[in-house]
Design a protein around this motif. Structure first.
Motif, short mmCIF file in Angstrom:
data_model
loop_
_atom_site.label_atom_id
_atom_site.label_comp_id
_atom_site.label_asym_id
_atom_site.label_seq_id
_atom_site.Cartn_x
_atom_site.Cartn_y
_atom_site.Cartn_z
N SER A 42 0.84 -1.54 0.23
CA SER A 42 -0.41 -0.15 0.28
C SER A 42 1.12 1.38 -0.10
CB SER A 42 -0.59 0.18 1.53
OG SER A 42 -0.04 -0.04 2.41
N ALA A 43 0.28 2.60 -0.24
CA ALA A 43 0.94 3.55 -0.26
C ALA A 43 -0.24 4.77 0.71
CB ALA A 43 0.95 4.18 -1.66
N ILE A 44 0.70 5.00 2.08
CA ILE A 44 0.52 5.85 2.88
C ILE A 44 0.37 7.68 2.80
CG2 ILE A 44 -0.25 6.60 5.24
CD1 ILE A 44 0.46 3.22 5.98
N ARG A 45 -0.41 7.81 2.19
CA ARG A 45 -0.55 9.57 2.42
C ARG A 45 -0.72 9.96 3.20
NH1 ARG A 45 -0.56 7.37 -3.18
NH2 ARG A 45 1.74 7.08 -3.75
N LEU A 46 -1.11 11.29 4.23
CA LEU A 46 -1.46 10.83 4.88
C LEU A 46 -2.03 13.15 4.93
CD1 LEU A 46 -2.90 8.47 7.39
CD2 LEU A 46 -4.17 9.71 5.45
N THR A 47 -1.74 14.59 5.48
CA THR A 47 -1.42 14.97 5.48
C THR A 47 -2.66 16.22 6.97
OG1 THR A 47 -3.12 15.80 3.60
CG2 THR A 47 -0.22 15.60 3.23
N HIS A 48 -1.31 17.21 8.08
CA HIS A 48 -2.68 17.74 8.44
C HIS A 48 -1.70 19.05 8.44
CE1 HIS A 48 -3.44 19.73 12.45
NE2 HIS A 48 -4.43 18.79 11.86
N ASP A 49 -2.74 20.10 8.41
CA ASP A 49 -2.34 21.40 7.92
C ASP A 49 -3.92 22.37 8.98
OD1 ASP A 49 -1.26 23.89 7.08
OD2 ASP A 49 -2.13 23.49 5.02
N GLY A 55 -5.38 13.19 2.82
CA GLY A 55 -5.27 12.17 2.27
C GLY A 55 -5.53 10.81 2.46
N ALA A 56 -4.97 9.45 1.75
CA ALA A 56 -5.58 8.30 1.42
C ALA A 56 -4.75 7.03 1.36
CB ALA A 56 -6.12 8.52 -0.10
N ILE A 57 -4.65 6.03 1.76
CA ILE A 57 -3.97 4.95 2.06
C ILE A 57 -4.41 3.91 0.23
CG2 ILE A 57 -3.58 2.74 3.02
CD1 ILE A 57 -4.83 4.01 5.58
N GLU A 58 -3.53 4.48 -0.20
CA GLU A 58 -4.06 3.06 -1.83
C GLU A 58 -3.20 1.95 -1.77
OE1 GLU A 58 -2.24 5.83 -4.82
OE2 GLU A 58 -3.95 7.63 -4.74
N PHE A 59 -3.65 1.17 -2.55
CA PHE A 59 -3.24 -0.56 -2.34
C PHE A 59 -2.67 -0.36 -3.26
CE2 PHE A 59 -7.43 0.83 0.05
CZ PHE A 59 -6.52 0.54 1.71
#
Length: 333
Positions: A42-49, A55-59
């Motif tokens: 998977s690819a984890i891309r989470l952001t906080h601003d 963001g998302a978790i893609e598989f």
């Protein structure tokens, strides 16, 4: 908050498969968040601003990603172990798993969605000893119980109980494979740990009790058993007739026994107590196991906050378990 339904479980989970199929039939495309896909596949891309997490978790596999702001409900079924990349050094696997756990824990704590049920509530509801105390305080009859690492205490307990005693596990394979790497490949990790009668011969040889806490209970002679599945504020009860050698089986989960499910109507006060018990933990789902004793009383055994439902739903479709759970997830908050 969105309307996407997430099923948080593992790849080899028939109940998750059944619910995913039912939701698809209803026109929804649930996200399968399988622990085996994390983090290696998977690819984890989470952001906080300054606002909410995005963001998302893609598989790597096919299927929709988990997009944070699309989520409306999460069903926590039976997560397993994470999968690490073959390129990661083995001595870093525990660290990578802990970091992945921390990311999911933080994300889950941040999401204001419908949980069936929240991992923190599931964990709080999973302690068998606390369950027995809570059930007794609510008026349920409970079996006399001993938890010990002392063989002599077991023998003394057996003398105080009229009839037989049984030994049962407090965790089981699901909990062991989730947290201990070797259990998936260990023989105990591939089968259920059944409740067993402790006979006179076993009472003479109990030295292994010293190595880990064991739970012993009086054996309650049964007319039949009951599985009360609580979904939201409703209860759905299945009667379980299980026989081995012409007598009620000690554990209805044992392979090869004669087993039959049917719909059952609990007394209104007992049904209400089951719902109150489950909801008291903040759970939206629970599988309560009761014994209908030969004396006509109902005896509380335990509640599984992530229990199975698909087998009973197939055997007793008039209960409508899958439809009730799907409806709850679709409604969301």
């Amino acid at each position: 908050m969105g309307s996407r339904i997430v099923i948080y479980s593992s790849r080899l989970d028939p109940d998750a498969d059944a619910m995913a199929s039912r939701l698809t039939e209803l026109g929804h495309q649930p996200v399968r968040l399988n622990t085996e896909d994390l983090p290696a596949h998977s690819a984890i891309r989470l952001t906080h601003d300054g606002g909410d997490w995005a963001g998302a978790i893609e598989f790597d596999r096919s299927g929709p990603p988990l997009v944070v702001d699309e989520v409306g409900a999460i069903w926590v079924r039976r997560p397993d172990r994470y999968t690490m990349s073959d390129e990661l050094a083995a001595d870093l696997h525990y660290f990578a798993a802990a970091e992945t756990d921390h990311v999911l824990g933080g994300l889950f704590a941040s999401l204001d969605v419908l949980w069936v049920s929240h991992p923190a509530a599931i964990r709080a509801a999973g302690w068998k000893g606390e369950q027995l105390q809570r059930a007794a305080r609510m008026g349920f009859r409970t079996p006399k119980t001993l938890i010990t690492t002392d063989p002599d205490a077991v023998r003394e307990f057996a003398e105080t109980v009229p009839g037989d005693i049984v030994v049962k596990s407090m965790t089981g394979p699901a909990g062991m494979t989730r947290h201990h790497t070797g259990w998936r490949d260990h023989p105990l990790g591939r089968r259920q740990l059944l409740t067993k009668v402790v006979g006179p011969d076993q009472l003479e040889g109990l030295e292994q009790v010293r190595y880990a806490p064991c739970l012993f209970q009086e054996y309650v002679h049964k007319a039949f058993e009951l599985r009360v599945t609580v979904i939201g504020d409703e209860a759905f009860t299945a009667k379980i007739d299980a026989y081995e050698g012409g007598v009620p089986a000690v554990d209805w989960r044992k392979p090869g026994i004669a087993l039959r499910y049917s719909k059952f109507r609990l007394p209104a006060d007992v049904e209400a107590s089951c719902v109150e018990f489950v909801r008291g933990y903040g759970l939206n789902f629970g599988a309560v196991d009761l014994i209908a004793g030969i004396d006509g009383d109902f005896v509380f055994l335990e509640n599984n906050p992530s229990g199975q439902f698909a087998e009973i739903d197939r055997a007793v479709p008039e209960l409508g378990l899958a439809d009730a759970l799907a409806s709850l997830l679709v409604r969301g908050r």
